[in-house]
Design a protein around this motif. Structure first.
Motif, mmCIF file in Angstrom:
data_model
loop_
_atom_site.group_PDB
_atom_site.id
_atom_site.type_symbol
_atom_site.label_atom_id
_atom_site.label_comp_id
_atom_site.label_asym_id
_atom_site.label_seq_id
_atom_site.Cartn_x
_atom_site.Cartn_y
_atom_site.Cartn_z
ATOM 1 N N LEU A 8 0.805 -1.232 0.000
ATOM 2 C CA LEU A 8 0.000 0.000 0.000
ATOM 3 C C LEU A 8 0.835 1.277 0.000
ATOM 4 N N GLY A 9 1.958 1.266 0.698
ATOM 5 C CA GLY A 9 2.753 2.482 0.749
ATOM 6 C C GLY A 9 3.665 2.483 1.950
ATOM 7 N N PRO A 10 4.417 3.588 2.141
ATOM 8 C CA PRO A 10 5.383 3.647 3.225
ATOM 9 C C PRO A 10 4.754 3.400 4.600
ATOM 10 N N LEU A 11 5.499 2.717 5.436
ATOM 11 C CA LEU A 11 5.057 2.321 6.770
ATOM 12 C C LEU A 11 4.505 3.493 7.578
ATOM 13 N N GLU A 12 5.156 4.647 7.456
ATOM 14 C CA GLU A 12 4.826 5.755 8.347
ATOM 15 C C GLU A 12 3.657 6.614 7.876
ATOM 16 N N GLN A 13 3.135 6.295 6.675
ATOM 17 C CA GLN A 13 2.098 7.159 6.133
ATOM 18 C C GLN A 13 0.684 6.723 6.514
ATOM 19 N N HIS A 14 -0.168 7.700 6.816
ATOM 20 C CA HIS A 14 -1.581 7.416 7.047
ATOM 21 C C HIS A 14 -2.232 7.205 5.692
ATOM 22 N N LYS A 15 -3.188 6.287 5.625
ATOM 23 C CA LYS A 15 -3.900 6.161 4.360
ATOM 24 C C LYS A 15 -5.221 5.432 4.537
ATOM 25 N N PRO A 16 -6.176 5.808 3.693
ATOM 26 C CA PRO A 16 -7.468 5.138 3.794
ATOM 27 C C PRO A 16 -7.366 3.705 3.283
ATOM 28 N N TRP A 17 -8.090 2.817 3.913
ATOM 29 C CA TRP A 17 -8.105 1.416 3.493
ATOM 30 C C TRP A 17 -8.889 1.298 2.203
ATOM 31 N N ASP A 18 -8.242 0.723 1.198
ATOM 32 C CA ASP A 18 -8.855 0.633 -0.105
ATOM 33 C C ASP A 18 -8.336 -0.650 -0.734
ATOM 34 N N THR A 19 -9.244 -1.519 -1.158
ATOM 35 C CA THR A 19 -8.792 -2.830 -1.632
ATOM 36 C C THR A 19 -8.714 -2.896 -3.156
ATOM 37 N N LYS A 20 -8.788 -1.715 -3.794
ATOM 38 C CA LYS A 20 -8.800 -1.680 -5.270
ATOM 39 C C LYS A 20 -7.672 -2.486 -5.895
ATOM 40 N N GLY A 21 -6.463 -2.363 -5.359
ATOM 41 C CA GLY A 21 -5.324 -2.971 -6.018
ATOM 42 C C GLY A 21 -4.974 -4.374 -5.555
ATOM 43 N N ILE A 22 -5.831 -4.955 -4.731
ATOM 44 C CA ILE A 22 -5.447 -6.230 -4.109
ATOM 45 C C ILE A 22 -5.309 -7.354 -5.133
ATOM 46 N N THR A 23 -6.036 -7.262 -6.257
ATOM 47 C CA THR A 23 -5.962 -8.330 -7.267
ATOM 48 C C THR A 23 -4.563 -8.421 -7.866
ATOM 49 N N GLY A 24 -3.863 -7.300 -7.910
ATOM 50 C CA GLY A 24 -2.509 -7.293 -8.457
ATOM 51 C C GLY A 24 -1.577 -8.151 -7.633
ATOM 52 N N VAL A 25 -1.695 -8.013 -6.289
ATOM 53 C CA VAL A 25 -0.861 -8.798 -5.381
ATOM 54 C C VAL A 25 -1.278 -10.269 -5.443
ATOM 55 N N TYR A 26 -2.585 -10.480 -5.575
ATOM 56 C CA TYR A 26 -3.119 -11.842 -5.637
ATOM 57 C C TYR A 26 -2.565 -12.575 -6.864
ATOM 58 N N SER A 27 -2.570 -11.905 -8.013
ATOM 59 C CA SER A 27 -2.080 -12.597 -9.199
ATOM 60 C C SER A 27 -0.558 -12.768 -9.149
ATOM 61 N N PHE A 28 0.127 -11.871 -8.437
ATOM 62 C CA PHE A 28 1.565 -12.058 -8.241
ATOM 63 C C PHE A 28 1.824 -13.363 -7.480
ATOM 64 N N LEU A 29 1.074 -13.626 -6.408
ATOM 65 C CA LEU A 29 1.292 -14.850 -5.629
ATOM 66 C C LEU A 29 0.911 -16.093 -6.437
ATOM 67 N N LYS A 30 -0.081 -15.936 -7.312
ATOM 68 C CA LYS A 30 -0.441 -17.064 -8.170
ATOM 69 C C LYS A 30 0.679 -17.370 -9.162
ATOM 70 N N LYS A 31 1.294 -16.303 -9.675
ATOM 71 C CA LYS A 31 2.421 -16.491 -10.610
ATOM 72 C C LYS A 31 3.603 -17.135 -9.880
ATOM 73 N N PHE A 32 3.800 -16.712 -8.652
ATOM 74 C CA PHE A 32 4.858 -17.300 -7.825
ATOM 75 C C PHE A 32 4.629 -18.803 -7.679
ATOM 76 N N TRP A 33 3.396 -19.175 -7.403
ATOM 77 C CA TRP A 33 3.032 -20.588 -7.213
ATOM 78 C C TRP A 33 3.247 -21.367 -8.508
ATOM 79 N N LYS A 34 2.948 -20.710 -9.623
ATOM 80 C CA LYS A 34 3.087 -21.385 -10.923
ATOM 81 C C LYS A 34 4.535 -21.743 -11.247
ATOM 82 N N LEU A 35 5.493 -20.981 -10.679
ATOM 83 C CA LEU A 35 6.902 -21.296 -10.915
ATOM 84 C C LEU A 35 7.228 -22.713 -10.441
ATOM 85 N N PHE A 36 6.511 -23.165 -9.418
ATOM 86 C CA PHE A 36 6.784 -24.467 -8.803
ATOM 87 C C PHE A 36 5.933 -25.582 -9.401
#
Length: 756
Positions: free
Chosen positions: A561-589
């Motif tokens: 989401l961003g730097p540790l020290e920054q305040h920010k509103p919770w927003d799950t818009k980009g979560i699919t990007g991280v999800y597909s990254f982990l799926k790609k990681f799994w596919k390597l194996f």
RNA sequence: GCCCGAGUGGUGGAAUUGGUAGACACGCAAGACUUAAAAUCUUGUGACCAUCUGGUCGUGCGGGUUCAAGUCCCGCCUCGGGUACCA
């Protein structure tokens, strides 16, 4: 005097109060006289300020603590009162303005106030004292601009001019700060100026060429005037001179004052550490043995009928502690009694001989890195420093500060939604039905007035308001905002900004008969970003996300989401990007769904990719940049995917560096690759430069600082060779168009800049 | 009022010591696969101009330093947080 909160039934510390209300619960707090234990944190004020310099903490927290401790240097000056032995002692940070003093103000609680008051003024003063004592802390802080006060009829004597100075009382002077009395210099202090102006007291201008007709001159850069022996001297120089001269006659002495108050250490609660203190009559005694005092069992966790703390319910025999007095102390300690030093006990929790052993203390020492919220700046983080200093002074521990480095993590904020609810107007309709207005209806009427009363009526067609009397409708049409109030609505009942009316009606009994004024057949809510809190109904539950994407995805995403020290509103818009990254990681194996990795030596390309990532991850984590490694992982997985890499050596390294971010999937892959121990025990790999190093560098070639093209050159080239290569390049020649260049700047392995 | 922090594409953000602004994602658009959808994959994506090669502008605003500024200096604006009659 203590801060008493009747609603909570306990005394509160200064930092537990916000704007006259308790921080927890938001209940009113009043001033009350009570006998309490307190800690002399004021004795440590100087050290608590000074040692901030040693700490690697954020500037804002240090500033907050400095302000809270509130050090000011100045002097106490005594003013004599004719006919009385007592002198009035005042504290001032500007003794050099002594010749500008035109009156003295005592706080309404000052011990000499009643004594100096003349008979003639007695009644007025007593009324004022009564009025001031009734004003709550809340009122006193919210009515800052209001100037009130009363003349005592008495006079004090100016130490130099021997002139009579009227003595007043006013509640802008606080009894708890300094000596509770001030010398008023209206030309140099804005509050004194306002007071003198309102009550028509003389204002003496002691600043040369400064205009004080509209307000006081508060800068400390003037030259003094009308000031006898201080005339013609700058205020800065005059300060010491004035103190010296005053001290000669015993009128003054230098003094340093702190805002910080002693910290009340008693709570009228059951749940807290009991004091090792018992009483014989009214005198307290310390328990002699070192045995731990245990909280006794209690029938009811409430105060006694006389308002004594809950522990007063316990009889002498019910305490497990042996004591020879009449009764045990019934107060308990506050939360910070434990939170100030728990990190020491954590080092050695099972030790029954001492709170922590010397050996373990010398090994672990103080906390290297503290990650915590900035909201504890004036509470826990100050108390803990104070406590550590006490233990140091008592030679129990070898360090003076508890937390060497601190990082304040940002708050995750919530995205709140509001509905506009019609107040209960005196109408038969609005009393029976709760009516809500869609956002733009309210805004249109109030700010743009974009529709007529007939159009407004049209909008009400599906509500009972449609049948309302003309007067009510007119009222609502002209000033809707006055008749509605904004209230939080549960974000689970809202999709985007649109309210799910059916779900809303069902959610609570009292909403069953609610009616809605729509816009374009929809009900819109307004929104705001604020603290995530149950009371704002904007709390996001991570469970559904964990169910859908898994805990690893959530964990990675929070970092991404961003730097540790920054305040920010919770927003799950980009979560699919991280999800597909982990799926790609799994596919390597895996190949066609089956676990499939290869042994053997990795290619130079694969080694370069992984070592580049190890380097970046290590450096980023070292500087607490926890968001950027996620991007590196993504780049790494993308590169390994295009290299079709399933090499065990490479993937093992990747698993280790990714494991803090995605512990579950990496642990699984780790064990499937045949490792017996948990991945959490694996050592973080060292990167090897030999795999990363390149012998060529793509130079950005810029003209007057603007990048035009890239040129790949060997790293071994000398500066003059680089210059030659660049100038002979066809693109350079084309861009120069025969014009001469003034200068060529070559920064090896960085950039080439041609100045035209 | 005072103190602290932050302003970068449509969005979250990256750029570590002044040296290629926009990495990596989201979103959007087009395409492939599919009866269709989801998932997946490919390509494009700061703005404006240009048929292409390319050009101009661009890190809240206005100045400055520098061969070179998101980064340093001066002056403002906006937002967030803390604090407030402290003599």
């Amino acid at each position: 005097m203590v801060n008493w909160c009747p609603e909570l039934g306990t005394v509160l510390a200064n930092d537990e109060i916000k704007n006259g209300f308790s921080e927890r619960g938001g209940f009113p707090v009043e001033q009350k006289k009570m006998r309490q234990w307190s800690m002399r944190i004021t004795a440590y004020a100087e050290r608590l300020i000074k040692d901030l310099d040693k700490l690697d903490w954020s500037e804002s927290i240090k500033e907050t603590q400095k302000n809270w401790i509130g050090k000011s240097k100045g002097a106490t000056i005594n003013f004599q009162i004719p006919g009385l032995e007592n002198k009035i002692e005042v504290f001032t940070t500007r003794p050099e303005t002594i010749f500008g003093v035109s009156f003295i103000v005592l706080s309404p609680e000052h011990k000499l106030l009643k004594k100096v008051t003349t008979n003639k003024q007695k009644q007025k003063i007593e009324e004022y004292i009564a009025k001031a004592s009734l004003r709550s802390e809340r009122e006193r802080t919210s009515e800052v601009k209001q100037v009130t006060g009363e003349f005592t009829g008495a006079y004090a004597i100016h130490p130099f001019t021997k002139k009579k100075l009227p003595i007043w009382t006013a509640d802008y002077v606080l009894s708890s700060y300094g000596s509770g009395a001030i010398m008023s210099v209206p030309c140099g202090d804005q509050r004194d100026w306002l007071f003198a102006t309102k009550f028509k007291i003389t204002i003496i201008n002691i600043f040369k060429d400064k205009d004080i007709s509209k307000s006081a001159y508060t800068n400390k850069d003037a030259i003094l005037n009308n000031s006898d022996f201080l005339n013609g001297i700058t205020t800065k120089k005059a300060e010491q001179l004035a103190i010296k001269e005053l001290a000669k006659n015993n009128y003054a002495e230098p003094k340093t004052q702190y805002k910080l108050r002693d910290a009340v250490f008693s709570r009228q609660r059951y749940w807290g550490e009991p004091f090792p203190v018992y009483y014989k009559g009214t005198l307290p005694y310390l328990l002699k043995n070192d045995k731990v005092v245990e909280l006794p069992k209690i029938d009811n966790y409430l105060p006694t009928n006389d308002g004594e703390p809950p522990l007063a319910r316990v009889s002498k025999e019910e305490w497990k502690t042996d004591f020879s007095g009449d009764r045990m102390e019934a107060n308990t300690m506050p939360g910070w009694a434990g939170s100030s030093w728990y990190f020491l006990r954590y080092i050695d929790p099972l030790n029954t001989k001492e709170f922590v052993s010397k050996e373990k203390l010398n090994y672990w020492k103080n906390v290297d890195l503290y990650v915590g919220g900035a909201e504890h700046a004036t509470g826990h983080l100050l108390y803990s420093r104070f406590w550590t200093k006490i233990l140091y002074d008592l030679k129990y521990i070898p360090f003076e500060e508890p937390f060497k480095k601190m990082i304040n993590q940002g708050m995750i904020q919530g995205n709140s939604r509001f509905v506009y609810k019609l107040k209960n107007e005196s109408s038969s309709i609005t009393k029976k039905h709760t009516i809500y207005f869609s956002k733009n209806i309210v805004e249109d009427i109030n700010h743009r007035n974009s529709f007529s009363i007939n159009e407004f009526k049209e909008k009400l067609i599906n509500t009972t308001l449609y049948k309302a009397d003309a007067q009510l409708l007119k009222k609502l049409h002209t000033q809707l905002e006055k008749h509605v109030f904004k209230t939080h609505v549960d974000i689970n009942l809202v999709e985007g900004y649109e309210l799910d009316i059916k779900a809303f009606k069902k959610s609570r009994k009292e909403y069953n008969n609610a009616e809605f004024v729509l816009e374009n057949e929809k009900f819109k809510c307004s929104g705001a970003v604020e603290k995530m809190s149950k009371s704002y109904y904007n709390v996001q539950n991570p469970d559904t996300l964990v169910e859908k994407y898994g805990a690893d995805t959530l964990r990675c995403y929070e970092m991404f989401l961003g730097p540790l020290e920054q305040h920010k509103p919770w927003d799950t818009k980009g979560i699919t990007g991280v999800y597909s990254f982990l799926k790609k990681f799994w596919k390597l194996f895996h190949k066609e769904g089956k676990f499939n990795v290869s042994k053997g030596s990795p290619t130079p390309q694969e080694l370069k990719t992984i070592h580049k990532t190890i380097k970046k991850t290590k450096e980023d984590i070292d500087r607490f940049s926890f968001n950027t490694p996620v991007s590196s992982f993504m780049i790494c997985v993308n590169e390994l995917t295009s290299l079709s890499c399933n090499n065990t050596e490479i993937l093992s390294l990747l698993c280790i560096i990714l494991s803090p971010y995605a512990p579950h999937v990496t642990e699984e892959m780790w064990s499937k690759m045949g490792n017996k121990n948990s991945i959490s025990l694996a050592e973080f790999p060292e990167y090897k430069n030999e795999y990363i190093l390149e012998n060529k560098f793509k130079y950005p070639i810029s003209f007057n600082g603007k990048m035009k093209f890239l040129l790949e050159l060997p790293k071994t080239l000398s500066i003059s060779d680089i210059e030659k290569e660049v100038l002979n390049n066809t693109k350079t020649i084309k861009l120069l168009q025969g014009k001469p260049h003034k200068k060529v700047i070559v920064v090896p392995n960085k950039i080439v800049n041609i100045v035209i």
